[in-house]
Structures are given as structure tokens and as C-alpha cells.
Design an enzyme around this catalytic site. Structure first.
Site, PDB file in Angstrom:
ATOM      1  N   ASP A  66      -0.137  11.564  24.005  1.00 41.89           N
ATOM      2  CA  ASP A  66      -1.079  10.520  23.648  1.00 41.89           C
ATOM      3  C   ASP A  66      -0.935  10.088  22.196  1.00 41.89           C
ATOM      4  OD1 ASP A  66      -2.186  12.910  22.548  1.00 41.89           O
ATOM      5  OD2 ASP A  66      -3.454  13.144  24.313  1.00 41.89           O
ATOM      6  N   ASP A 135     -14.480  20.714  28.209  1.00 38.48           N
ATOM      7  CA  ASP A 135     -15.017  19.963  29.339  1.00 38.48           C
ATOM      8  C   ASP A 135     -13.964  19.736  30.420  1.00 38.48           C
ATOM      9  OD1 ASP A 135     -13.370  18.149  28.086  1.00 38.48           O
ATOM     10  OD2 ASP A 135     -14.864  16.553  27.902  1.00 38.48           O
ATOM     11  N   HIS A 137     -10.858  18.400  29.995  1.00 36.66           N
ATOM     12  CA  HIS A 137      -9.939  17.268  29.845  1.00 36.66           C
ATOM     13  C   HIS A 137      -8.540  17.756  29.478  1.00 36.66           C
ATOM     14  CE1 HIS A 137     -10.973  17.508  25.438  1.00 36.66           C
ATOM     15  NE2 HIS A 137      -9.700  17.188  25.339  1.00 36.66           N
ATOM     16  N   GLU A 142     -10.521  12.058  30.003  1.00 35.69           N
ATOM     17  CA  GLU A 142     -11.875  12.606  29.972  1.00 35.69           C
ATOM     18  C   GLU A 142     -12.402  12.778  31.401  1.00 35.69           C
ATOM     19  OE1 GLU A 142     -13.085  13.605  27.247  1.00 35.69           O
ATOM     20  OE2 GLU A 142     -12.594  12.265  25.565  1.00 35.69           O
TER      21      GLU A 142
END
Length: 259
Positions: A66, A135, A137, A142
Site C-alpha cells: 500500500d 481489528d 485488517h 479495513e
């Protein structure tokens, strides 16, 4: 089920994964690596430096997961700079062979398609290194991301921006958008290696490996992959129900299988 390997420390994990990478490069000098940033993969990159032993790695190719949108590639916290600093320069890789998504605003509308085309032209990623967020990801995918998603622009959550603010002067300097490989892109890599260390990642790992397949936990997508290896330390493994089974199977697998 993904293979889960429980090791004593992050350093041991780095050594194990680096050995696998060098085995890959021995078979194919121009192997294609998927490169993650952040603190999690650092033990792997450190182990690669230690195990290099003069190997010529100039043919190795790579694709970063990314990049921020609108950030100057020369900015010290752009992922182009991070990859250069942590991977390219220490390992003697050819910068021209290491790709990072193009976050320039002028070309962002087609940057995702361009990156997908570049990965395809390289023959796909041989081994993708991954970290995991608390979380669940992976990359900047996300919760709620589609398992079929491709490289695309995403809006960062306020929590992600707050988490990344430690790398910038203030949270206001953290870009609001990123371009990230999608879950579908990641799943096309031939081998996924997901790393996690510390108690803070224990629940995310347990949910990703042993929980239901759900877009609300993007890392659970590894359950769909035919060759996924999860490498964790004891703390990150602490909530796995089948931890003893994972230890047993890894201790008794044939050495030639690697990870």
C-alpha cells in the site's frame, strides 16, 4: 486450514520466514515478494540481512502492499521511503524492480488498475508477507472490505489515522486516503505468510484462523487460501483453541516441506 506455526519470539519468526524466502530465491533468482511495512515484518527483514551471506539479490522483484494518497514519495513516512530504507538498501535490491502503488493525485483514478496490471505482468506474487491489525485488517483493508477487492483507493478510518500519527508530527498530517492491494489481490499470491506478535494481536489471530469467515475481519480471508502460513509468538497464540495441535503438527512435519 492455514498452517499455524508458534515460535518463541519475533526473532525466531523472522529467522524462519527468512529461511523460506532464501529457499524460494535459490529456486528462482527473480522471485516476486509481497512486501509489508510497519513494525511486524521488521524481524523478517533483519533476518534476511543476517542470513544474506553475500547472496546477489539484485534480480528479486517486489510489490508493496500500500501507499498513502497525495504524499510525496520522498517523505520519510511514505511507504516508498520505508521500503527503500528497510528493505531495498539493506538487502541490495534493485529499486527499479521494487514496486509501490502510485499515490500521486494526478493519476490516482487509474493507479489501482495500473498496479494490478504490473503484478500480472510480473507473473504474480510468489510469497506475500502480511501483518495484522488488532481489528483484523491486512494492508489497508479495513473491516467490511470485500474478499474480491482489487487494488483501490480507500478512506482511512479515524482510528487508523490516530494509530499512524506516531509517525508524523500530528494526526492532521496523516493522509486521509490510501491506495492498497485488495483482499482479492492478496489471495492471488502463491504463498501467504502472516505474522503477529504480542498479546495485543491474540484475539485478532484467533478470530482470523479459528473464527468464521467474515468481511468484518479481513484477515479471515486467509482461510480461503491453499497455502497460508500464520507465524506467531506465544503471546499472539495465547487465545488459539488448537494451539497444542498446531505445535504438534509443525514439530512432526517433514523438513522438506518448509512452511
Amino acid at each position: 486450514m492455514a498452517e499455524v506455526v508458534i515460535v518463541e519470539s519475533a526473532e525466531a519468526a523472522g529467522s524462519l520466514v527468512a529461511t523460506e524466502i532464501f529457499e524460494l530465491i535459490a529456486q528462482r533468482a527473480d522471485a516476486v515478494l509481497g512486501l509489508a511495512t510497519g513494525s511486524t515484518p521488521l524481524p523478517v527483514y533483519e533476518a534476511l540481512r543476517k542470513q544474506r551471506n553475500g547472496r546477489d539479490l539484485s534480480l528479486v522483484r517486489g510489490f508493496a502492499l500500500d501507499e498513502y494518497v497525495g504524499i510525496d514519495p520522498a517523505h520519510p513516512e511514505s511507504y516508498r521511503s520505508v521500503i527503500t530504507r528497510e528493505v531495498i538498501e539493506p538487502l541490495g535490491l534493485d529499486p527499479a524492480r521494487i514496486n509501490v502503488p502510485n499515490g500521486a493525485e494526478a493519476t490516482i483514478q487509474h493507479a489501482g488498475d495500473d498496479y494490478e496490471a504490473a503484478i500480472a505482468a510480473a507473473g504474480g506474487v510468489d510469497l506475500q508477507i502480511l501483518g495484522i491489525g488488532t481489528d483484523g485488517h491486512i494492508g489497508f483493508n479495513e473491516p467490511g472490505s470485500s474478499f474480491a477487492s482489487q487494488t483501490r483507493v480507500k478512506t482511512l478510518t479515524e482510528q487508523t489515522r490516530a494509530d499512524n500519527a506516531r509517525f508524523f508530527d500530528s494526526v492532521d498530517d496523516v493522509p486521509r486516503h490510501c491506495i492498497t492491494q485488495g483482499l482479492g489481490t492478496i489471495l492471488r499470491a502463491r504463498h501467504l505468510v502472516l505474522l503477529a506478535f504480542g498479546e495485543g494481536k491474540a484475539q485478532a489471530i484467533a478470530d482470523a484462523v479459528e473464527g468464521p469467515l467474515t468481511a468484518m475481519l479481513p484477515a479471515s480471508a486467509v482461510q480461503l487460501h491453499p497455502h497460508a502460513t500464520i507465524v506467531v509468538d506465544e503471546a499472539a497464540a495465547s487465545r488459539l483453541k488448537l494451539a497444542d495441535y498446531y505445535r504438534y503438527t509443525f514439530a512432526n512435519k517433514p523438513a522438506w516441506q518448509g512452511i
